[in-house]
Scaffold this motif. Structure first.
Motif: not given
Length: 134
Positions: A27-28, A25, A30-33, A38
């Motif tokens: 990482s998710w 979660s 982080n990837k979606t700013n 998330p």
């Protein structure tokens, strides 16, 4: 701890499994700013980790029998209540538009309770070991 039973093992496995989902979660997020969905999943996972920890704690205490040294010392204490309180506020804030940053603040506050170790167990066993040394 005198005895380990199947319930303790299953509660421990559940706690470790839910806890192992936290990096996914993060990482998710982080990837979606820091998107809202998330963030909500992360908060729900934090609540689940807290509940699984409390379950594990309760199963360990109950599994030790009636003459348990921990039964009176380890209960649903202030740390657990305040943690769940701030996690619930974080969840509400995460579902409120433009408030998911407040959710992160509430999560940080809930983690701050656990920076200092829980001394209830240490007091139980340290007090007992000092009696044995005399």
């Amino acid at each position: 701890m005198d005895r380990i039973n199947g319930r303790i093992l299953w509660a421990n496995l559940l706690f470790l499994f839910v806890f192992s989902l936290i990096p996914v979660s993060v990482s998710w997020i982080n990837k979606t700013n820091f998107a809202a969905l998330p963030t909500r999943v992360y908060i729900i996972l934090n609540i689940m980790v807290s509940l699984c920890y409390m379950l594990l704690q309760r199963v360990i205490v109950r599994g030790q029998g009636e003459a348990n040294r921990l039964r009176s010392d380890v209960t649903f204490g202030r740390k657990e209540k305040w943690t769940l309180f701030f996690e619930a506020i974080a969840l509400i804030a995460a579902f409120t538009p433009y408030m998911h940053n407040l959710a992160y603040v509430c999560l940080i506050v809930s983690v701050l309770f656990w920076i200092l170790p829980d001394l209830r167990i240490a007091r139980t066993y340290c007090g007992e070991s000092s009696d044995e040394e005399e």
